[in-house]
Structure formats: C-alpha cells, structure tokens
Design a protein around this motif. Structure first.
Motif, PDB file in Angstrom:
ATOM      1  N   ASN A 124      99.779  74.534  79.430  1.00  0.00           N
ATOM      2  CA  ASN A 124      98.517  74.690  80.169  1.00  0.00           C
ATOM      3  C   ASN A 124      97.367  73.812  79.674  1.00  0.00           C
ATOM      4  O   ASN A 124      96.228  74.025  80.089  1.00  0.00           O
ATOM      5  N   ASN A 174     103.100  63.770  90.108  1.00  0.00           N
ATOM      6  CA  ASN A 174     102.045  64.658  89.614  1.00  0.00           C
ATOM      7  C   ASN A 174     101.371  65.475  90.719  1.00  0.00           C
ATOM      8  O   ASN A 174     100.500  66.297  90.421  1.00  0.00           O
ATOM      9  N   LYS A 216      95.996  71.730  82.529  1.00  0.00           N
ATOM     10  CA  LYS A 216      95.204  72.604  83.398  1.00  0.00           C
ATOM     11  C   LYS A 216      93.819  72.865  82.787  1.00  0.00           C
ATOM     12  O   LYS A 216      92.798  72.800  83.475  1.00  0.00           O
ATOM     13  N   VAL A 228      98.375  64.613  78.448  1.00  0.00           N
ATOM     14  CA  VAL A 228      98.699  65.613  77.427  1.00  0.00           C
ATOM     15  C   VAL A 228      99.847  65.058  76.601  1.00  0.00           C
ATOM     16  O   VAL A 228     100.811  64.503  77.163  1.00  0.00           O
ATOM     17  N   GLY A 250     103.324  71.476  79.134  1.00  0.00           N
ATOM     18  CA  GLY A 250     103.822  72.761  79.625  1.00  0.00           C
ATOM     19  C   GLY A 250     103.166  73.953  78.974  1.00  0.00           C
ATOM     20  O   GLY A 250     103.646  75.077  79.096  1.00  0.00           O
ATOM     21  N   ILE A 299      93.992  61.658  82.886  1.00  0.00           N
ATOM     22  CA  ILE A 299      94.409  62.967  82.377  1.00  0.00           C
ATOM     23  C   ILE A 299      95.735  62.772  81.646  1.00  0.00           C
ATOM     24  O   ILE A 299      96.697  62.239  82.229  1.00  0.00           O
ATOM     25  N   LYS A 305      98.578  72.785  92.217  1.00  0.00           N
ATOM     26  CA  LYS A 305      98.376  74.070  91.510  1.00  0.00           C
ATOM     27  C   LYS A 305      96.923  74.249  91.094  1.00  0.00           C
ATOM     28  O   LYS A 305      96.479  75.362  90.837  1.00  0.00           O
TER      29      LYS A 305
END
Ligand code: ACO
Length: 187
Positions: free
Chosen positions: A125, A155, A128, A117, A123, A115, A161
């Motif tokens: 999303n 992480n 997510k 980004v 930050g 994973i 979350k």
C-alpha cells in the motif's frame, strides 16, 4: 528543527505552505513521509527512480541545484519521499506539479509524475499512500479542480483503484524524433 513521529526533522516548508500536518498524517511506526531534501543525493533517490525509467547518477552539486530550482518554482512542485525507519532509505516517491490556468475561472490542475515504490516493498500500500497524500495536498491545500497523469497499460488497474477514470489518449514526442524531423532555428 521539528519533531515528526519521534524523529528530528529539518522542516524546509515549500513556499508558505505548512505541509507538516500532511506528513504527520501519513507517517507511522515504519515510515516517515517528507518532502525531498538537497541532501537526499546521499540516499537512494535516483536508484529508486531508475526502477521507473532511466535515472543515471548525477553530481551532488547538480542534484542540490535541481532541488533548489524545484522548490523555488512559482508553481507548486512537490516531490514526496517515504523513508523506512528501519533502513533510513527511500522506499517510495511521487511528485505533484500544479499548473495555473485561465479556464474554469483561473483553475488549477495537478499533474502526478514519477510514482515509484521499491521492488522490495511493493504490494504493501505504499504506492497508494503516496498517491493519496499527493491528492490530499493538491485538492485540500492547492485547490486544484482535477489531478491527471499518464501511465502505461499495466498500471491502469492501480490507478483505477485510486478512483481515476480513463480519459483520452496519452501522446508524447521524444527529443530523438523531434531532431530527426525538425532543425533548430539559427540566429
Ligand atoms: N495491477 C492491479 N492492481 C494493482 C497493481 C497492478 N499493476 N499495482 C497495485 N495494485 C493494487 C494493489 O493490489 C492494491 O489493491 P488493494 O487496495 O485492493 O489491496 C492497490 O492497487 C494499491 O497497491 P499498492 O500496494 O499501494 O501498490 P505498490 O506499493 O506496489 O505500488 C506501483 C504500485 C507504484 C505501480 C509500483 O508497482 C511501482 O513502483 N511500479 C514501477 C514504477 C511504475 O510503473 N510507477 C508508475 C508510473 S505512472 C506515474 O508515475 C504517473
């Protein structure tokens, strides 16, 4: 050729599964979600991955061959990418691989890997979104009974979350250590 959120998109379905509905669900005005493609060696996939771990450039043919090998695996193995509509670059990616087991009545387990980004868009999303899309595909389409992953301590709050709980300890043996401790079996 299919249309996804107004853009032409060469749909190469993974096996017999129709993942387009998932991609449409998560694509929006800013980003397109799709499965990785052989031609993505031209995009920044490896440089995005190098924000996670060592991911040196490889020859285009070797890249394409690896994508074909992944897509032809008998076990479900999906690399998702999010493409920025503005730049045309990959801004996030994540992988799920489904293991077929005998326990739990021929149960299946999803393994989430890699994973990442892009630093410029963290930050917002996107991490997510990638993980939630992989979950939806794994639980809804593949029928896994759980999804598991390994991550570093920093992480842990991100995955908490996303409804993960901590179980057990991560363990790994790397090739250099194995080579120090064992010798290969000769014919
Ligand atoms: N600590 C605490 N909370 C966090 C963290 C963190 N390190 N990272 C994200 N969050 C929270 C966010 O604040 C947000 O909370 P909210 O829903 O209350 O607003 C929620 O988690 C979702 O965050 P996103 O914006 O989706 O996270 P982002 O897009 O920045 O991606 C990621 C997070 C993937 C960890 C990113 O920082 C990254 O690429 N890091 C480098 C590569 C990496 O370590 N990847 C994970 C490897 S583990 C594996 O692949 C299985």
């Amino acid at each position: 050729m299919q249309r996804l959120c107004g853009l032409s998109y060469q749909l190469k379905p993974l096996g017999k599964r129709d993942l387009l509905k998932f991609f449409e669900h998560y694509s929006n005005d800013e980003f397109i979600m799709r499965e990785i493609e052989e031609t993505d060696y031209k995009l920044n996939y490896l440089s995005i991955l190098s924000q996670l771990t060592k991911a040196p450039e490889v020859e285009p043919e070797a890249f394409k061959k690896r994508i074909r090998e992944i897509k032809e695996e008998s076990n479900f193995h999906l690399i998702l990418v999010l493409i920025s509509r503005k730049t045309g670059n990959i801004v996030a990616s994540g992988t799920i691989w489904v293991e077929q087991k005998f326990i739990r009545g021929l149960g299946k387990v999803g393994h989430i890997e890699d994973i990442v980004v892009d630093t410029n868009v963290r930050g917002k999303n996107l991490g997510k979104i990638i993980v939630e899309a992989l979950h939806r595909i794994a639980f809804q389409e593949e029928g896994v009974y759980k999804v598991i992953l390994d991550c570093s301590e920093k992480n842990v709050p991100f995955y908490l979350k996303l409804n993960y709980k901590k179980t057990g300890n991560n363990m790994a043996i790397y090739e250099d250590v194995w080579k120090q401790k064992y010798t290969p079996v000769n014919k």
